[in-house]
Enzyme design. Structure first.
Site, PDB file in Angstrom:
ATOM      1  N   ASP A  34       0.814  -1.216   0.000  1.00 21.21           N
ATOM      2  CA  ASP A  34       0.000   0.000   0.000  1.00 21.21           C
ATOM      3  C   ASP A  34       0.846   1.264   0.000  1.00 21.21           C
ATOM      4  OD1 ASP A  34       0.989  -0.057   2.571  1.00 21.21           O
ATOM      5  OD2 ASP A  34      -0.962  -0.094   3.572  1.00 21.21           O
ATOM      6  N   ASP A 209       9.151  12.329  23.383  1.00 20.27           N
ATOM      7  CA  ASP A 209       9.097  13.386  22.375  1.00 20.27           C
ATOM      8  C   ASP A 209       8.825  14.740  23.023  1.00 20.27           C
ATOM      9  OD1 ASP A 209       8.743  14.173  19.427  1.00 20.27           O
ATOM     10  OD2 ASP A 209       6.862  14.869  20.320  1.00 20.27           O
ATOM     11  N   GLU A 273      13.886  14.036  24.178  1.00 19.62           N
ATOM     12  CA  GLU A 273      14.183  15.006  23.126  1.00 19.62           C
ATOM     13  C   GLU A 273      13.938  16.396  23.696  1.00 19.62           C
ATOM     14  OE1 GLU A 273      12.501  16.242  18.713  1.00 19.62           O
ATOM     15  OE2 GLU A 273      11.137  15.885  20.377  1.00 19.62           O
TER      16      GLU A 273
END
Length: 538
Positions: A34, A209, A273
């Site tokens: 896909d 994150d 991060e």
């Protein structure tokens, strides 16, 4: 001194000095045709990752998501988005990684969710809902405008009006990424429960994150302006000093709670991060005294437009190894930054040699993050405007390179359709330049960046000094960067000429060369854009 001579009793934990390979799942390997990579594709290609000699993999978000920010807008922290597979596929990936000796880090986004997360649906439904305060809501000013001047990273105000609640909600990024109220005890508990869910599945750690965005100033004070700087500002966000929408002191005890959970559940690894003006300070405070994160990395190198010896010296000087000091991590490329060999050019405009960049990354004191394709020396891909997918790139085109050029699919085979990534139409185009650097091509070339990366990683594993030893900067000036890595009686000298002229090689007199990149180890001069790693002569 050999590796065996290092006392096992003194050997640090696995993560200290680890090399971690980042996998961006949309672009690693597609098994369904896909055009989008998936978890079974990662599993099928883990042999390649293990062959490099890295210690762990970090997988960017694969959770249920509407994909407005390609997975960094999470709608369900505890499930896999159908485009990537199923939880059973993740379990199979984890099992295979462990068979190959690879640890697995999951990417957790704890500063915001998707606007389609059930938590936000409840929060926006009514100010009386039990989750009403799980996100950051504020009344308008008297004139109907947002409550303060905060700007979003992706452009425009960091506030969006919600007619149902007749309030604004905050978002540091896209409007579809509402900001969690990290101060709320119930939110913190819910996030700890998310971490517990993945620990129960057997993961080895987490990359957190934008963790310094996890809390805001509850007084909603205006941010002050930044002083004028050189270069064009492409985003309103860049006009402010972000004193109040991020980097709040209350983040520290929350990190302590995360660390306590991982310690209680088998010492999973935590790396954060950290971006922004105070990244260096926060890297140190977030990792200090072995009480919070194990490690953190910033954008010191990821945002640097050019490599220089002064840049490296400045970054390394912040980490002396003093008691109570944390442990750094370093990254030169990732899914949010243009690829390093295109971003870092020499003074003459030539691309930085990929092998030189890899040698530097793998000899710095700290953990090293290697982004998929970095072992191939992939340059930044050029994406036409009509094929851009990154919302930041679309808004700022053509003033910035954007992130799509670093996110294009991994090239596996030169002769196969779409470089062996997929049998369908890939979600981002694959350039002919990348196909020519495919894994299959470089496997056949002993002089390739791929084989050099394996040699450098093997050298790092064989020398504790390079993995977790101390670092001593040597007296050198201008473009010559030189430092020694030391562990016990072992010493490795690392010399880099980052300039465009040959430099006297006196620092290597009586040293035995281990690896020379772009340099003649028998010469008395160190050539431009070259590196030499050496040990004391016999």
């Amino acid at each position: 001194m050999t590796t065996a001579a290092v006392s096992r009793a003194e050997a640090p934990p696995w993560w200290r000095g680890a090399v971690i390979y980042q996998i961006y799942p949309r672009s690693f390997a597609d098994t369904r045709g896909d055009g989008v990579g998936d978890l079974p594709g990662i599993t099928a290609r883990l042999d390649h990752v293990a062959s490099l000699g890295v210690d762990a993999i970090w997988i960017s978000p694969f959770f249920t998501s509407p994909m407005r920010d390609y997975g960094y807008d999470v709608a369900d922290y505890r499930d896999v988005d159908p485009m990537f597979g199923t939880l059973a596929d993740f379990d199979a990936l984890l099992a295979r990684a462990h068979e190959l000796g690879l640890r697995v880090l999951v990417d957790l986004v704890f500063s915001h969710t998707s606007h389609q997360h059930p938590w936000f649906a409840a929060s926006q439904s009514s100010a009386a809902d039990p989750k009403a305060d799980w996100y950051v809501w504020a009344d308008p000013r008297a004139d109907g405008s947002p409550p303060n001047n905060w700007q979003s990273v992706f452009g425009g105000p960091a506030w969006t009006w919600n007619a149902g609640r007749r309030q604004y909600y905050m978002h540091n990024f896209l409007p579809e990424q509402p900001q969690l109220n990290g101060h709320h005890p119930a939110v913190q508990k819910a996030l700890l429960d998310v971490m517990t869910f993945w620990l129960d599945r057997g993961v080895d750690g987490f990359r957190l994150d934008a963790i310094n965005y996890a809390m805001h100033d509850r007084a909603l004070s205006d941010n002050p302006p930044r002083a004028p700087t050189q270069g064009a500002r492409t985003r309103p966000f860049d006009f402010q000093r972000h004193l109040h929408n991020q980097s709040q002191p209350e983040i520290l005890p929350f990190l302590g709670r995360l660390r306590a959970l991982t310690e209680a559940r088998g010492k999973a690894f935590l790396v954060g991060e950290i971006g922004g003006e105070w990244a260096r300070t926060e890297m140190k405070s977030y990792t200090a005294d072995d009480q919070r994160l194990h490690s953190a990395y910033s954008f010191a190198f990821l945002s640097a437009p050019r490599l220089s010896a002064d840049l490296v010296r400045s970054a390394l000087a912040q980490w002396s190894g003093a008691p109570g000091e944390g442990w750094p991590s370093w990254a030169f490329s990732n899914h949010d930054a243009p690829r390093v060999v295109s971003r870092w050019q020499s003074a003459t405009g030539a691309p930085l040699p990929a092998g030189l960049a890899m040698a530097l990354l793998l000899t710095l004191r700290g953990n090293a993050f290697v982004y998929q394709g970095e072992e191939l020396g992939l340059p930044q891909a050029t994406i036409p405007f009509d094929r851009l997918r990154d919302p930041e790139a679309i808004k700022n085109w053509p003033l910035t390179l954007g992130r799509d050029g670093a996110r294009t699919p991994m090239p596996w085979s030169y002769g196969a359709p779409h470089a062996g990534f997929t049998t369908g139409e890939p979600w981002l185009p694959i350039s002919a330049e990348h196909a020519a650097l495919a894994v299959e091509v470089q496997e056949r070339d002993p002089a390739s960046t791929l084989h050099l990366t394996r040699r450098l990683l093997a050298l790092r594993r064989a020398h504790p000094a390079l993995r977790y030893g101390a670092l001593e900067l040597l007296e050198s000036g201008g473009p010559l960067l030189a430092f020694d890595r030391m562990a016990g009686m072992q010493r490795v000298r690392c010399v880099f000429n980052l300039g465009d002229e040959a430099i006297d090689g006196g620092l290597l007199t009586d040293w035995q060369t281990l690896v020379a990149i772009g340099a003649d180890p028998t010469a008395t001069m160190i050539m431009p854009n070259s590196a030499v790693l050496a040990v004391p002569g016999e």
